[in-house]
Design a protein around this motif. Sequence first.
Motif, PDB file in Angstrom:
ATOM      1  N   VAL A 149      -2.160  12.607  -0.903  1.00 59.40           N
ATOM      2  CA  VAL A 149      -2.079  11.143  -0.929  1.00 59.40           C
ATOM      3  C   VAL A 149      -2.021  10.627   0.504  1.00 59.40           C
ATOM      4  O   VAL A 149      -1.215  11.104   1.320  1.00 59.40           O
ATOM      5  CB  VAL A 149      -0.851  10.675  -1.730  1.00 59.40           C
ATOM      6  CG1 VAL A 149      -0.784   9.157  -1.762  1.00 59.40           C
ATOM      7  CG2 VAL A 149      -0.897  11.234  -3.145  1.00 59.40           C
ATOM      8  N   ASP A 150      -2.842   9.653   0.810  1.00 56.64           N
ATOM      9  CA  ASP A 150      -2.879   9.125   2.173  1.00 56.64           C
ATOM     10  C   ASP A 150      -3.174   7.631   2.118  1.00 56.64           C
ATOM     11  O   ASP A 150      -3.968   7.173   1.289  1.00 56.64           O
ATOM     12  CB  ASP A 150      -3.955   9.845   2.989  1.00 56.64           C
ATOM     13  CG  ASP A 150      -3.820   9.560   4.480  1.00 56.64           C
ATOM     14  OD1 ASP A 150      -2.781   8.998   4.889  1.00 56.64           O
ATOM     15  OD2 ASP A 150      -4.754   9.897   5.234  1.00 56.64           O
ATOM     16  N   VAL A 151      -2.508   6.865   2.999  1.00 56.23           N
ATOM     17  CA  VAL A 151      -2.752   5.433   3.127  1.00 56.23           C
ATOM     18  C   VAL A 151      -3.728   5.236   4.280  1.00 56.23           C
ATOM     19  O   VAL A 151      -3.419   5.556   5.432  1.00 56.23           O
ATOM     20  CB  VAL A 151      -1.440   4.672   3.389  1.00 56.23           C
ATOM     21  CG1 VAL A 151      -1.712   3.179   3.576  1.00 56.23           C
ATOM     22  CG2 VAL A 151      -0.464   4.886   2.237  1.00 56.23           C
ATOM     23  N   ASP A 172      -7.783   1.602   0.421  1.00 59.00           N
ATOM     24  CA  ASP A 172      -6.439   1.480   0.998  1.00 59.00           C
ATOM     25  C   ASP A 172      -5.614   2.751   0.791  1.00 59.00           C
ATOM     26  O   ASP A 172      -4.845   3.141   1.666  1.00 59.00           O
ATOM     27  CB  ASP A 172      -5.700   0.296   0.366  1.00 59.00           C
ATOM     28  CG  ASP A 172      -6.369  -1.031   0.707  1.00 59.00           C
ATOM     29  OD1 ASP A 172      -6.864  -1.166   1.844  1.00 59.00           O
ATOM     30  OD2 ASP A 172      -6.411  -1.912  -0.170  1.00 59.00           O
ATOM     31  N   VAL A 173      -5.746   3.391  -0.380  1.00 60.04           N
ATOM     32  CA  VAL A 173      -5.023   4.632  -0.699  1.00 60.04           C
ATOM     33  C   VAL A 173      -6.021   5.612  -1.286  1.00 60.04           C
ATOM     34  O   VAL A 173      -6.792   5.261  -2.186  1.00 60.04           O
ATOM     35  CB  VAL A 173      -3.869   4.392  -1.700  1.00 60.04           C
ATOM     36  CG1 VAL A 173      -3.170   5.704  -2.034  1.00 60.04           C
ATOM     37  CG2 VAL A 173      -2.874   3.384  -1.140  1.00 60.04           C
ATOM     38  N   GLU A 181       0.829  -1.202   0.000  1.00 61.78           N
ATOM     39  CA  GLU A 181       0.000   0.000   0.000  1.00 61.78           C
ATOM     40  C   GLU A 181       0.873   1.265   0.000  1.00 61.78           C
ATOM     41  O   GLU A 181       0.577   2.236  -0.726  1.00 61.78           O
ATOM     42  CB  GLU A 181      -0.919  -0.011   1.222  1.00 61.78           C
ATOM     43  CG  GLU A 181      -1.962  -1.110   1.180  1.00 61.78           C
ATOM     44  CD  GLU A 181      -2.757  -1.207   2.477  1.00 61.78           C
ATOM     45  OE1 GLU A 181      -2.492  -0.371   3.387  1.00 61.78           O
ATOM     46  OE2 GLU A 181      -3.625  -2.092   2.602  1.00 61.78           O
ATOM     47  N   GLN A 182       1.935   1.266   0.785  1.00 62.96           N
ATOM     48  CA  GLN A 182       2.843   2.423   0.802  1.00 62.96           C
ATOM     49  C   GLN A 182       3.518   2.612  -0.553  1.00 62.96           C
ATOM     50  O   GLN A 182       3.715   3.749  -1.011  1.00 62.96           O
ATOM     51  CB  GLN A 182       3.908   2.237   1.896  1.00 62.96           C
ATOM     52  CG  GLN A 182       3.375   2.251   3.308  1.00 62.96           C
ATOM     53  CD  GLN A 182       2.903   3.621   3.734  1.00 62.96           C
ATOM     54  OE1 GLN A 182       3.262   4.646   3.127  1.00 62.96           O
ATOM     55  NE2 GLN A 182       2.097   3.666   4.799  1.00 62.96           N
ATOM     56  N   ALA A 196       1.023   4.185  -2.928  1.00 60.52           N
ATOM     57  CA  ALA A 196       0.862   5.603  -2.580  1.00 60.52           C
ATOM     58  C   ALA A 196       2.048   6.424  -3.076  1.00 60.52           C
ATOM     59  O   ALA A 196       1.884   7.560  -3.549  1.00 60.52           O
ATOM     60  CB  ALA A 196       0.699   5.748  -1.071  1.00 60.52           C
ATOM     61  N   CYS A 235      -5.716  -2.092  -2.783  1.00 53.73           N
ATOM     62  CA  CYS A 235      -4.487  -2.814  -3.115  1.00 53.73           C
ATOM     63  C   CYS A 235      -4.657  -4.297  -2.740  1.00 53.73           C
ATOM     64  O   CYS A 235      -5.036  -4.621  -1.603  1.00 53.73           O
ATOM     65  CB  CYS A 235      -3.296  -2.230  -2.353  1.00 53.73           C
ATOM     66  SG  CYS A 235      -3.003  -0.480  -2.715  1.00 53.73           S
TER      67      CYS A 235
END
Length: 273
Positions: free
Chosen positions: A168-170, A180-181, A153-154, A157, A195
């Motif tokens: 942008v944020d998870v 997820d994002v 997920e990171q 992002a 994701c």
Amino acid sequence: MAVPARARRTARRFRRFELRATALYFALLAVILALVGAAARTAAAAAVHRPAWVVVLVLVGVGAVMAGCRGKRHISAARIARRAAVALDEATQTAVEALDAASPAPAVGLVPAGACGGRLGTDPTVLLPETMPEAPVDTVEIAYEALDPDEFEQAVAELCRRDGCLDVDVVGGAGDLGADVVARTSDGRSVVIQCKRYRDGNRVGSQDLQRFGGTCFTLHGADVAVVVTTSDFTAPALDYAEQCGIVCVDGPQLRRWQEGAGPRPWEAQPSAA
């Protein structure tokens, strides 16, 4: 009988025409004429109010001229004019030299090649404008299959941030309701991404797409809904995504997105990213 040789006159040197010196010459001449005119106007005003003083001044002036003529017979108006012109010319040259000495020399600085995104022309001190190159795309291949779900997920992002998304944020985790994002494109569209870090052989099915399709638009207000996976999608899942307008990004398409060779999910057509 020897005839004495006549002394040769030194040839007069003509000074090169200089616009600034000529302008200053006429400026000084104008000042002198203005002073003479002011003196004449003052004398005229005095003649109206004090005629006796004018008579006295005229007599004194005539006496001074007669005395000068007796002392030196060769005084002429032409010679006086020439001397005045020479004096005025010398004053002009002195003023020009003073201005040259006072004005600092222009500083010339070299601009290194590549500074400010430009290029050097034939003159090394002039920087020609040039279009700034786009930021290079990171083409280092990432093994997304080896990442855990949070790391995946990171990584997704970070791809959104790299390609110009804002905010942008998870938000993945318990109770994420399929998101997820989340991000916002440069033109203001809301992007919601789910994701799916699956291994080869474990494809994303239609049930996964249905759960995401039930929340991405109504609850999260997505303008662009995306499902990204490291594996693949089943045919029913792709059919559902096409009906609902969900963009599906499989493993090969994810690698092309990361390498900059494929479209970004918010630029792709639903279920055909």
